[in-house]
Design a protein around this motif. Structure first.
Motif, PDB file in Angstrom:
ATOM      1  N   THR A 445       0.858  -1.186   0.000  1.00 28.97           N
ATOM      2  CA  THR A 445       0.000   0.000   0.000  1.00 28.97           C
ATOM      3  C   THR A 445       0.892   1.233   0.000  1.00 28.97           C
ATOM      4  OG1 THR A 445      -0.010   0.254   2.402  1.00 28.97           O
ATOM      5  CG2 THR A 445      -1.724  -1.123   1.461  1.00 28.97           C
ATOM      6  N   ASP A 446       0.259   2.397  -0.074  1.00 28.46           N
ATOM      7  CA  ASP A 446       1.025   3.628   0.097  1.00 28.46           C
ATOM      8  C   ASP A 446       0.521   4.382   1.329  1.00 28.46           C
ATOM      9  OD1 ASP A 446      -1.421   4.463  -0.783  1.00 28.46           O
ATOM     10  OD2 ASP A 446      -0.667   5.829  -2.318  1.00 28.46           O
ATOM     11  N   ILE A 447      -0.091   3.620   2.270  1.00 32.74           N
ATOM     12  CA  ILE A 447      -0.601   4.280   3.472  1.00 32.74           C
ATOM     13  C   ILE A 447       0.530   4.392   4.490  1.00 32.74           C
ATOM     14  CG2 ILE A 447      -2.341   4.216   5.306  1.00 32.74           C
ATOM     15  CD1 ILE A 447      -4.064   2.523   3.397  1.00 32.74           C
ATOM     16  N   ALA A 448       1.079   5.592   4.594  1.00 34.21           N
ATOM     17  CA  ALA A 448       2.243   5.806   5.462  1.00 34.21           C
ATOM     18  C   ALA A 448       1.809   5.905   6.913  1.00 34.21           C
ATOM     19  CB  ALA A 448       2.959   7.084   5.048  1.00 34.21           C
ATOM     20  N   LYS A 449       2.602   5.299   7.795  1.00 30.88           N
ATOM     21  CA  LYS A 449       2.326   5.412   9.224  1.00 30.88           C
ATOM     22  C   LYS A 449       3.459   6.122   9.949  1.00 30.88           C
ATOM     23  CE  LYS A 449      -1.045   1.869  10.200  1.00 30.88           C
ATOM     24  NZ  LYS A 449      -1.367   0.691  11.001  1.00 30.88           N
ATOM     25  N   SER A 450       4.482   6.501   9.207  1.00 30.67           N
ATOM     26  CA  SER A 450       5.585   7.243   9.810  1.00 30.67           C
ATOM     27  C   SER A 450       6.198   8.105   8.705  1.00 30.67           C
ATOM     28  CB  SER A 450       6.627   6.276  10.366  1.00 30.67           C
ATOM     29  OG  SER A 450       7.204   5.553   9.299  1.00 30.67           O
ATOM     30  N   THR A 451       7.067   9.043   9.097  1.00 27.52           N
ATOM     31  CA  THR A 451       7.651   9.912   8.083  1.00 27.52           C
ATOM     32  C   THR A 451       8.526   9.117   7.116  1.00 27.52           C
ATOM     33  OG1 THR A 451       9.339  10.400   9.718  1.00 27.52           O
ATOM     34  CG2 THR A 451       7.645  12.073   9.377  1.00 27.52           C
ATOM     35  N   GLU A 452       9.136   8.064   7.639  1.00 22.54           N
ATOM     36  CA  GLU A 452       9.989   7.221   6.807  1.00 22.54           C
ATOM     37  C   GLU A 452       9.186   6.585   5.666  1.00 22.54           C
ATOM     38  OE1 GLU A 452      12.805   3.271   7.219  1.00 22.54           O
ATOM     39  OE2 GLU A 452      11.130   3.615   8.584  1.00 22.54           O
ATOM     40  N   GLU A 453       7.903   6.377   5.943  1.00 23.28           N
ATOM     41  CA  GLU A 453       7.067   5.675   4.968  1.00 23.28           C
ATOM     42  C   GLU A 453       6.426   6.603   3.937  1.00 23.28           C
ATOM     43  OE1 GLU A 453       5.692   1.873   7.746  1.00 23.28           O
ATOM     44  OE2 GLU A 453       4.195   3.348   7.139  1.00 23.28           O
ATOM     45  N   GLU A 454       6.558   7.881   4.167  1.00 23.61           N
ATOM     46  CA  GLU A 454       5.887   8.814   3.261  1.00 23.61           C
ATOM     47  C   GLU A 454       6.461   8.749   1.852  1.00 23.61           C
ATOM     48  OE1 GLU A 454       5.674  12.605   5.277  1.00 23.61           O
ATOM     49  OE2 GLU A 454       4.404  11.618   6.773  1.00 23.61           O
ATOM     50  N   GLU A 455       5.579   8.848   0.882  1.00 23.49           N
ATOM     51  CA  GLU A 455       5.969   8.818  -0.533  1.00 23.49           C
ATOM     52  C   GLU A 455       6.554   7.474  -0.957  1.00 23.49           C
ATOM     53  OE1 GLU A 455       6.287  12.228  -2.501  1.00 23.49           O
ATOM     54  OE2 GLU A 455       4.701  12.460  -0.994  1.00 23.49           O
ATOM     55  N   LYS A 456       6.393   6.472  -0.128  1.00 20.62           N
ATOM     56  CA  LYS A 456       6.961   5.157  -0.456  1.00 20.62           C
ATOM     57  C   LYS A 456       5.838   4.142  -0.647  1.00 20.62           C
ATOM     58  CE  LYS A 456      11.407   6.038   0.740  1.00 20.62           C
ATOM     59  NZ  LYS A 456      12.556   5.910  -0.132  1.00 20.62           N
ATOM     60  N   LEU A 457       6.246   3.019  -1.184  1.00 22.72           N
ATOM     61  CA  LEU A 457       5.350   1.871  -1.191  1.00 22.72           C
ATOM     62  C   LEU A 457       5.716   1.058   0.051  1.00 22.72           C
ATOM     63  CD1 LEU A 457       5.685   0.893  -4.928  1.00 22.72           C
ATOM     64  CD2 LEU A 457       3.604   1.758  -3.825  1.00 22.72           C
ATOM     65  N   ILE A 458       4.709   0.633   0.797  1.00 22.77           N
ATOM     66  CA  ILE A 458       5.010  -0.100   2.018  1.00 22.77           C
ATOM     67  C   ILE A 458       4.661  -1.573   1.812  1.00 22.77           C
ATOM     68  CG2 ILE A 458       4.547  -0.325   4.490  1.00 22.77           C
ATOM     69  CD1 ILE A 458       3.661   2.922   3.089  1.00 22.77           C
ATOM     70  N   VAL A 459       5.693  -2.381   2.022  1.00 24.47           N
ATOM     71  CA  VAL A 459       5.516  -3.824   1.872  1.00 24.47           C
ATOM     72  C   VAL A 459       5.226  -4.390   3.248  1.00 24.47           C
ATOM     73  CG1 VAL A 459       6.649  -5.980   1.208  1.00 24.47           C
ATOM     74  CG2 VAL A 459       7.150  -3.862  -0.045  1.00 24.47           C
ATOM     75  N   ARG A 460       4.078  -5.014   3.386  1.00 26.82           N
ATOM     76  CA  ARG A 460       3.733  -5.612   4.674  1.00 26.82           C
ATOM     77  C   ARG A 460       3.917  -7.119   4.551  1.00 26.82           C
ATOM     78  NH1 ARG A 460      -0.341  -4.309   9.295  1.00 26.82           N
ATOM     79  NH2 ARG A 460      -1.020  -6.393   9.806  1.00 26.82           N
ATOM     80  N   VAL A 469       5.746  -9.436  12.100  1.00 26.74           N
ATOM     81  CA  VAL A 469       5.176  -8.777  10.939  1.00 26.74           C
ATOM     82  C   VAL A 469       5.902  -7.447  10.760  1.00 26.74           C
ATOM     83  CG1 VAL A 469       3.103  -7.739   9.966  1.00 26.74           C
ATOM     84  CG2 VAL A 469       2.951  -9.916  11.182  1.00 26.74           C
ATOM     85  N   ARG A 470       6.391  -7.203   9.551  1.00 27.09           N
ATOM     86  CA  ARG A 470       7.168  -5.992   9.310  1.00 27.09           C
ATOM     87  C   ARG A 470       6.540  -5.141   8.217  1.00 27.09           C
ATOM     88  NH1 ARG A 470      13.271  -8.044   8.426  1.00 27.09           N
ATOM     89  NH2 ARG A 470      13.649  -5.806   8.340  1.00 27.09           N
ATOM     90  N   ARG A 471       6.819  -3.862   8.283  1.00 27.23           N
ATOM     91  CA  ARG A 471       6.421  -2.928   7.222  1.00 27.23           C
ATOM     92  C   ARG A 471       7.716  -2.372   6.656  1.00 27.23           C
ATOM     93  NH1 ARG A 471       1.292  -0.551   7.642  1.00 27.23           N
ATOM     94  NH2 ARG A 471       2.126   1.391   6.801  1.00 27.23           N
ATOM     95  N   ILE A 472       7.930  -2.586   5.376  1.00 29.03           N
ATOM     96  CA  ILE A 472       9.188  -2.135   4.798  1.00 29.03           C
ATOM     97  C   ILE A 472       8.908  -1.153   3.663  1.00 29.03           C
ATOM     98  CG2 ILE A 472      11.279  -2.902   3.563  1.00 29.03           C
ATOM     99  CD1 ILE A 472      10.973  -5.525   5.242  1.00 29.03           C
ATOM    100  N   PRO A 473       9.319   0.101   3.841  1.00 26.70           N
ATOM    101  CA  PRO A 473       9.058   1.092   2.795  1.00 26.70           C
ATOM    102  C   PRO A 473      10.107   1.014   1.682  1.00 26.70           C
ATOM    103  CG  PRO A 473       9.914   2.143   4.795  1.00 26.70           C
ATOM    104  CD  PRO A 473       9.979   0.679   5.024  1.00 26.70           C
ATOM    105  N   VAL A 474       9.661   1.013   0.443  1.00 27.11           N
ATOM    106  CA  VAL A 474      10.581   0.937  -0.702  1.00 27.11           C
ATOM    107  C   VAL A 474      10.147   1.920  -1.797  1.00 27.11           C
ATOM    108  CG1 VAL A 474      11.203  -1.492  -0.316  1.00 27.11           C
ATOM    109  CG2 VAL A 474       9.235  -0.937  -1.740  1.00 27.11           C
ATOM    110  N   ASP A 475      11.054   2.116  -2.765  1.00 29.62           N
ATOM    111  CA  ASP A 475      10.738   3.006  -3.891  1.00 29.62           C
ATOM    112  C   ASP A 475      10.007   2.268  -5.004  1.00 29.62           C
ATOM    113  OD1 ASP A 475      12.175   5.190  -2.772  1.00 29.62           O
ATOM    114  OD2 ASP A 475      14.030   4.147  -3.331  1.00 29.62           O
ATOM    115  N   MET A 476      10.353   1.020  -5.125  1.00 29.23           N
ATOM    116  CA  MET A 476       9.805   0.282  -6.269  1.00 29.23           C
ATOM    117  C   MET A 476       9.643  -1.183  -5.878  1.00 29.23           C
ATOM    118  SD  MET A 476      11.315   0.575 -10.064  1.00 29.23           S
ATOM    119  CE  MET A 476      11.782  -0.913 -10.835  1.00 29.23           C
ATOM    120  N   VAL A 477       8.657  -1.830  -6.493  1.00 27.65           N
ATOM    121  CA  VAL A 477       8.405  -3.239  -6.201  1.00 27.65           C
ATOM    122  C   VAL A 477       8.405  -4.015  -7.510  1.00 27.65           C
ATOM    123  CG1 VAL A 477       6.723  -4.907  -5.321  1.00 27.65           C
ATOM    124  CG2 VAL A 477       7.013  -2.716  -4.151  1.00 27.65           C
ATOM    125  N   VAL A 478       9.103  -5.130  -7.521  1.00 27.62           N
ATOM    126  CA  VAL A 478       9.082  -6.010  -8.693  1.00 27.62           C
ATOM    127  C   VAL A 478       8.370  -7.297  -8.309  1.00 27.62           C
ATOM    128  CG1 VAL A 478      10.466  -7.214 -10.414  1.00 27.62           C
ATOM    129  CG2 VAL A 478      11.289  -5.045  -9.458  1.00 27.62           C
TER     130      VAL A 478
END
Lengths: 782, 394, 251
Positions: A445-460, A469-478
């Motif tokens: 998703t792109d629902i940010a829960k912290s500043t680190e996650e803003e403008e990122k795609l979050i992989v849950r 369970v982790r949330r990992i913010p990235v720029d791109m997903v393949v």
């Protein structure tokens, strides 16, 4: 039919002399046989048979000796031979006191069959020796050049305007990280240098009909609107005012409506996308720009008919539609792409010239996630593993590392599958410092829960090794999407197209005959057979070429292809008595039979694998082989002695392929079993006709046993559904039993593997015991 | 009479799984973690469904039960929906573990009370069964009961719809819509018992079965052609679980019924100037694939501007009320600061909508509570889809 | 420890009791909640110290009470024996019951007899103390937890003003339980039904002498107070409230 001259030879070696040989000779000579000889070492002295055949003009020979599975060379002559198995199935497997009557029955059965045996002769077929290859990807190309270089004519049909298929759109191959264009270049040169290969691009096989050696192929040539004389100068592209989504680049970027599919496209020729070209609205900008008059916007589709002798289907695969995996955000987020798109993104001739950047804003990629098994190994999507995605993602991760040495790379996986020598590739990849996280991604998703996650795609994801369970913010997903077989193939047969397995791949006997489809002369290779990497596709191509060449040669000589390769016999239909019940045309495992309007079967002998399923199906008993007829088996059954006393008599039909050898092996191991049982080998349980069962029961035989191969999803029948059909026909058998007022338990079907020989005494003895409990067949003595 | 040992527990657990459709599939678990990553409580729980399966495999069920993880399930069905091995997690793995807690005698107190009340009174609120039809007195038209005669539609308000102060408004709204549409409908009235889905999902299988039997018996009093219910969990149970017990009537969620009557309703609609967003309730959306019917209804109301939240349809976030979750509030609070309903109402408010339309009765108390907790009260209002429709035809 | 818990049923107030013509309409009974706590505490003690738990369900002759289900529930929770004790002659005086019960307990050798501290029907809370008198055993009430210590029990009691007290009581003894140490354990319905099917509930009778002293004259519901909702701004509501108080004469 005139009286046939039969010679009977009884070997007395290997312990057969425990039998009363004189009595056997007496029995043999009671029949109108030409002669009966005994020999203590018949296999060594087989010449005597040969001489007799010549001298006495014998029509057939009965060899009462060892199993037909051994000494086949010694006992093959110019006349049909019937082997009576006195060794493995009589003296080696029964106590001295019980073996004589068994041997006598078998001898009688053998002689009566031999009296009806006819010589099988092959007819040389006139065939077309061209191999049709459908699909011009790496598999099809390889198959084409291998076949051509082996001396065969090849027709190669590709639906895209270029050869190379999926491979042509890749950046690099694993494990060597070399560009596919290199290998393709060599193959293209082989194609160009061969005058045996006819290549049709922008072409589709619309229909295949006919039979091995004589296939009719309908090919539709789609218009490219560009003639062969195109020099690929590119002036047309500058002139063209219309754009289309770039299919070659999986929708990343656009091209003009007239375009060159790839930088090293073969053939190197422009093509027009009719869907986006506005020629119908009068636009002819490209025509005007072309200095060589190489564009013809009036070009139409052409349908051409061709002939071929065998077919290789190498239609390959397409990536799984990632938009169906709703939780992974493909199409919702432009920076979620698929693995095939990643290849284009990294390719020097790709939409970004090889720079890996975010499709949404062209920004650099600092953190990237590779999501393995995106839809694969998932019963909601593709239940199977596509075999290449782990390696492909590791490879693609190195693309990123090469361009951005500081990039954080996450690979989310369930299991990393890099089998055999690819382990080294895996280790090398790991040494680049990728973050491998074991867990199937649950959500992007792109629902940010912290500043680190803003403008990122979050992989849950649940990091299953960490148990968190982790949330990992990235720029791109393949998304590592799997392979879906391109399995549309219009085969104009009575039973329709090429049978598929439960996943949609063209089915084959997975282990024994991998390239064989259930349609003779049609072989599948590459990813339409099962998901595989490039190296395996190339191997597959060679294997399939070998099979298709074998098919041509065997077909030409009038022989069956596997598993009865070398068999000349084929079913003969006495059509005057056919009732058009269509059982044979429906049940033939290989769709060898067509039908006329009335439903009368039409045999295509070269499609036939000689299993006898049709013959087992026919209620009118009108189908026969020269060396295998209903009547032959019926007369063997008539020779079986039926004791009037308490002793049980059982008739057992044993499949030649598994059950019969198992029985031999029981003999070889001197395992004793009930001597009440009389065995008749059959080609396949599918060839057992219900009439035999009725015959046997009405003669007073107490029970019937059918032993065949494993059925079901993991069937072992080499004719696919022998046991299954036998099982289905048991319903008719039950009716017969009902009519005769006999207990249904008198007929039993078992599945026996070749390695099950130790179970044989128990199986047979138990059945006899069961019958003893039921009591003797009331028809005894009638 | 507690279960003697872990192996005895395992046996009981396995027995239950074997009775659940595809229960044996847990053996095919790939340990991929899709369930844990999908779970609204995945981050706080000690045992994700994946780990529960591991615990079963390793026979450390005690540890699992002590962690309380089995109670951190809202039956939102995300894990089951996405599970690549299609293991019945929501219907099997979790309720079977809950059942063990029940047999041990120590489920969370609030839930235990709800279950005991349901067993005795047919509703979790400890209300008199005689009051189940009292809402009928609050509408100004006659409503018949099935016991008095046949009807076309049997309307099931279920416990929340029958007793809960706020949820009763939804029941009345739906009844009024039936009335305006001229639908021939009846209720079971005092004969209706809790439909029981939460009991099933809480592992109280015995109680569920008893409720099913009683309800089916009540439904046999007179013929009717189909059921319409405003309760998403009752809807699911009646549609997918009751048939196992011999019930076979078509069951409609009220959003389906509204969509079915949309042409008639359209003629009655007057303009509503709202910005509306819609929450896909787990048991309407993900579980039963009804995504379009409620959207079609909302979009058909003139003047309404429809906006979508970020997580919709298959990916919608749960309100946290299902599977007994509505009775586990204080239990869950010990694990989690922000509850799913709070996260969800924030997401809804971010769309700029004035109204958050729901289609599951549990959403209403859950979201209204969450609005208070998040301070969003006043900014956005929670309404059931039939309340919105009624407003448009008034 | 040999423990006995006494279980009674009381009217289920949820099921709305109706009074018609001074008579109570037939109503449902439910296990007295305090007694359920007594049973719970008994089972907890048994689990902790071993021994046995007998649960005695007391019902009046000819009443509609159904003690079987509460007794089965006690068995499902871990009691060893369930005994239904039917009292002849309906009595409104616990003293008569207590006398008879004391007689009944005479040769039973219980170390502990637990009763709920009171029932919602009579509200007297006298059964324990009276048993104590007739059996000449120590009694203490308002107990919330019990611990055994050689021949005695240490009990925690709620006292007035939010105080807690700890007391040592010599065994055998009678305790009035206000609540068990832990919440009442849950019994799934299937398990209860199973126990009800299999359980053997022993039956016994208790002779209660005829006593004419107290008789029911009538039952009635109090007149329902009129409820008026005051609406409006706080100032308005306050004014209205004052008005109302004046009207009824409290201001």
């Amino acid at each position: 039919m005139s009286e046939r001259k039969v010679g009977v030879y009884i070997c007395t070696g290997c312990g057969i002399d425990l039998l009363d040989i004189e009595k056997l000779v007496e029995i043999a000579t009671d029949y109108p046989v030409s002669l009966c000889r005994t020999d203590s070492f018949l296999c060594e002295n087989a010449n005597i048979v040969k001489e007799d055949i010549k001298k006495e003009n014998l029509d057939a020979a009965v060899i009462a000796a060892c199993s037909p599975r051994v000494k086949t060379g010694e006992f093959s002559f110019d006349v049909p031979v019937e082997r009576v198995n006195l060794r493995e199935q009589v003296v080696w497997s029964h106590p001295a006191g019980e073996m004589q009557s068994l041997a006598e029955d078998y001898l009688k059965m053998g002689i009566s069959k031999a009296q009806k045996l006819e010589r099988e002769e092959g007819e040389v077929n006139k065939i077309d020796r061209t191999i049709l290859i459908v699909g011009g990807g790496i598999t099809g190309i390889t198959a084409a050049v291998e076949a051509a270089e082996a001396g065969y004519e090849v027709i190669l049909v590709e639906k895209e305007p270029y050869l190379g298929g999926r491979v042509a759109r890749m950046n690099k191959y694993f494990p060597k990280q070399c560009p596919p264009a290199c290998g393709l270049e060599i193959n293209y040169r082989r194609i160009k240098n061969s005058d045996r290969i006819k290549v049709y691009t922008s072409a589709e096989v619309e229909k295949v009909s006919g039979a091995p050696g004589d296939f009719d192929v309908t090919v539709r040539l789609n218009p490219t609107f560009v003639l062969d004389r195109c020099t690929a100068c590119g002036d047309c592209v500058d002139a063209c005012p219309h754009e289309r989504p770039d299919g070659f680049n999986y929708g990343l970027g656009k091209t003009k409506a007239i375009y060159l599919p790839g930088a090293s496209s073969f053939p190197f020729r422009y093509t027009v996308d009719a869907e986006y070209c506005k020629k119908d609205e009068g636009c002819a900008a490209c025509v005007e720009a072309c200095r060589y008059a190489a564009i013809d916007l009036g070009m139409g589709a052409k349908v051409v008919n061709m002939k071929a002798g065998s077919v290789i289907v190498a239609t390959g695969w397409k990536p799984y539609d990632a938009s169906k995996i709703k939780n992974l955000g493909f199409e919702r987020y432009p920076d979620v792409i698929t693995n095939v798109m990643m290849e284009r993104l990294a390719s020097p001739d790709g939409p970004t010239g090889g720079r890996i950047v975010r499709p949404s804003d062209g920004k650099e990629v600092r953190k990237i996630a590779f999501v393995q098994c995106a839809g694969s190994r998932d019963e909601n999507h593709l239940p199977y593993c596509s075999a290449v995605c782990c390696l492909a993602s590791l490879k693609q991760a190195s693309y990123v590392k090469e361009q951005y040495p500081d990039a954080e790379i996450y690979i989310f996986y369930i299991d990393v599958r890099t089998p055999a020598k690819y382990e080294e590739f895996y280790r090398k990849a790991l040494s680049q410092g990728f973050n491998l996280i074991r867990g199937k991604v649950a959500e992007i998703t792109d629902i940010a829960k912290s500043t680190e996650e803003e403008e990122k795609l979050i992989v849950r994801v649940e990091d299953t090794l960490l148990g968190k369970v982790r949330r990992i913010p990235v720029d791109m997903v393949v998304l590592a999407v799997g392979m879906v077989p391109n399995n549309e193939f219009n085969l104009d047969y009575r039973q329709g197209g090429i049978p598929q397995d439960k996943f949609g791949f063209f089915s084959s006997n997975f282990i024994c005959f991998p390239y064989e489809t259930q349609r003779t002369g049609i072989y599948s290779a590459g990813c339409v057979r099962q998901p595989m990497d490039v190296a395996s596709s190339v191997e597959d191509a060679s294997g399939a070429v070998l099979k298709s060449i074998q098919c041509l040669n065997l077909t030409e000589q009038g022989m069956a292809v596997h598993p009865r390769s070398g068999d000349f016999s084929y079913p003969d239909f006495f059509l005057q008595r056919c009732t058009q019940c269509k059982r044979c045309t429906e049940e033939c495992p290989f769709s060898a039979l067509e039908e006329d309007e009335k439903g009368t079967p039409i045999l295509n002998p070269t499609r036939c694998r000689r299993c006898g399923t049709c013959f087992g199906a026919c209620p009118e008993r009108i189908i026969s082989f020269k060396n295998y007829t209903i009547d032959m088996i019926s007369s063997m059954i008539r020779e079986i002695s039926v004791p009037e006393e308490e002793e049980m008599r059982v008739l057992a039909f044993f499949c030649e392929n598994d059950a019969y050898p198992a029985l031999d092996m029981a003999g070889l191991n001197h395992l004793e079993y009930s001597s009440s049982v009389r065995i008749i080998p059959v080609r396949c349980l599918g060839s057992v006709n219900v009439v035999w069962i009725a015959d046997a029961l009405s003669r007073g035989i107490d029970g019937i046993l059918l032993a065949g191969c494993k059925s079901g999803e993991d069937y072992q029948c080499h004719f696919i559904k022998g046991s299954e059909l036998a099982n289905r026909r048991m319903e008719n058998v039950r009716e017969t039993l009902d009519r005769l007022m006999l207990e249904p338990e008198r007929v039993k079907l078992i599945e026996l593997e070749i390695s099950d020989y130790k179970k044989i005494p128990e199986i047979l003895n138990d059945f006899v015991e069961e019958l003893e409990k039921i009591g003797p067949n009331p028809y005894k003595g009638f | 009479m507690e279960l003697e040992s872990e192996s005895e527990m395992l046996e009981t657990y396995m027995e239950r799984l074997s009775e659940i459709q595809d229960g044996e599939k847990y053996k095919q678990c790939l340990q991929c973690g899709t369930c844990g990553g999908s779970c609204p409580y995945g981050i706080v729980t000690k045992f994700t469904p994946r780990k529960m399966i591991l615990a079963v495999r390793a026979n450390i069920i005690d540890e699992l039960l002590e962690s309380g993880a089995q109670w951190l399930c809202t039956s939102c069905y995300s894990c089951s929906f996405r599970c690549p091995s299609q293991i019945p997690l929501t219907d099997g793995i979790i309720p079977a573990a809950r059942e063990l807690s029940l047999l041990e005698g120590n489920p969370p107190e609030e839930l235990a009370r709800a279950l005991m009340n349901t067993a005795r009174y047919g509703n979790p609120f400890k209300e008199s069964p005689k009051k189940r039809d009292r809402w009928v007195k609050e509408v100004d038209f006659e409503i018949k009961t099935l016991a008095d005669g046949p009807a076309d539609v049997l309307f099931i308000p279920e416990c929340f719809g029958a007793y809960h102060r706020r949820c009763k408004e939804v029941t009345k709204a739906m009844a009024e819509i039936f009335n305006r549409l001229g639908t021939d409908f009846a209720i079971l009235g005092r004969d209706e018992k809790c439909i029981g889905d939460s009991n099933r999902l809480s592992g109280e299988f015995g109680l569920f079965e008893e409720l099913v039997e009683k309800n089916i018996k009540a439904m046999e009093k007179n013929p009717f052609s189909r059921i319409v219910t405003i309760d998403a969990h009752a809807f699911h149970s009646l549609r997918s679980e009751y048939p196992r017990f011999g019930f076979s009537k078509p069951v409609l969620h009220h959003s389906e019924f509204l969509a079915e009557n949309l042409e008639t309703l359209k003629e009655m609609f007057s303009e509503l100037e709202y910005i509306v967003t819609y929450h896909d309730s787990c048991y309407v959306g993900r579980r039963n694939g009804i995504y379009d019917a409620p959207r079609d209804v909302i979009r058909a109301i003139p003047g309404v501007e429809f906006v979508e939240m970020k997580r919709i349809k298959e990916n919608a976030l749960c309100c946290g009320g299902g599977g007994g979750g509505v009775w586990l509030d204080s239990f869950i609070k010990e694990f989690m600061k922000e509850r799913p309903a709070e996260e969800r109402v924030r997401e809804a408010a971010n769309t700029g909508a004035d109204i958050l339309v729901t289609s599951c009765i549990l959403d209403i108390p859950m979201f209204e509570d969450a609005l208070k907790m998040t301070g969003l009260e006043g900014q956005i209002v929670v309404k059931d889809i039939c309340e919105l429709v009624l407003e448009a035809i008034r | 420890m040999k423990i006995c818990a006494i279980l009674r049923t009381v009217p289920d107030l949820v099921e709305e009791i109706e009074v018609i013509d001074d008579e109570i309409e037939p109503f449902a009974y439910i296990a007295n909640e305090r007694d359920e706590h007594a049973v719970e505490e008994a089972v907890i003690l048994k689990e902790r110290y071993g021994g046995s738990v007998d649960v005695i369900g007391i019902v009046d002759e000819d009443s509609e009470e159904e003690i079987e289900e509460p007794l089965a529930m006690a068995l499902a929770k871990g009691a060893d024996r369930a005994i239904k004790l039917t009292m002849s002659n309906k009595s409104y005086r616990r003293i008569e019951q207590a006398k008879a019960l004391a007689e009944y307990f005479k040769d039973k050798d219980y170390d502990l007899i637990l009763t709920g501290i009171q029932g919602i029907d009579a509200f007297t809370g006298m059964l324990g103390p009276m048993l104590s008198v007739y059996m000449e055993l120590p009694f203490t009430g308002y107990v919330t937890s019990v611990e055994a210590e050689d021949g005695t029990v240490k009990v925690q009691k709620e006292l007035g003003g939010g105080l807690l007290g700890e007391f040592r009581v010599k065994l055998p003894a009678i305790l009035g339980i206000v609540s068990a140490e832990k919440p009442l354990r849950f019994v799934p319905l299937a398990k209860l039904r199973q126990v009800m099917k299999k359980a053997e509930i022993e039956e016994d009778e208790l002779e209660i002498p005829e006593f004419e002293g107290v008789q029911v004259v009538k039952y009635y519901e109090p007149e329902k107070p009129e409820i008026v909702l005051l609406e409006g701004e706080p100032e308005e509501v306050a004014d209205k409230l004052i008005e109302a108080f004046k009207e009824i004469g409290v201001l």
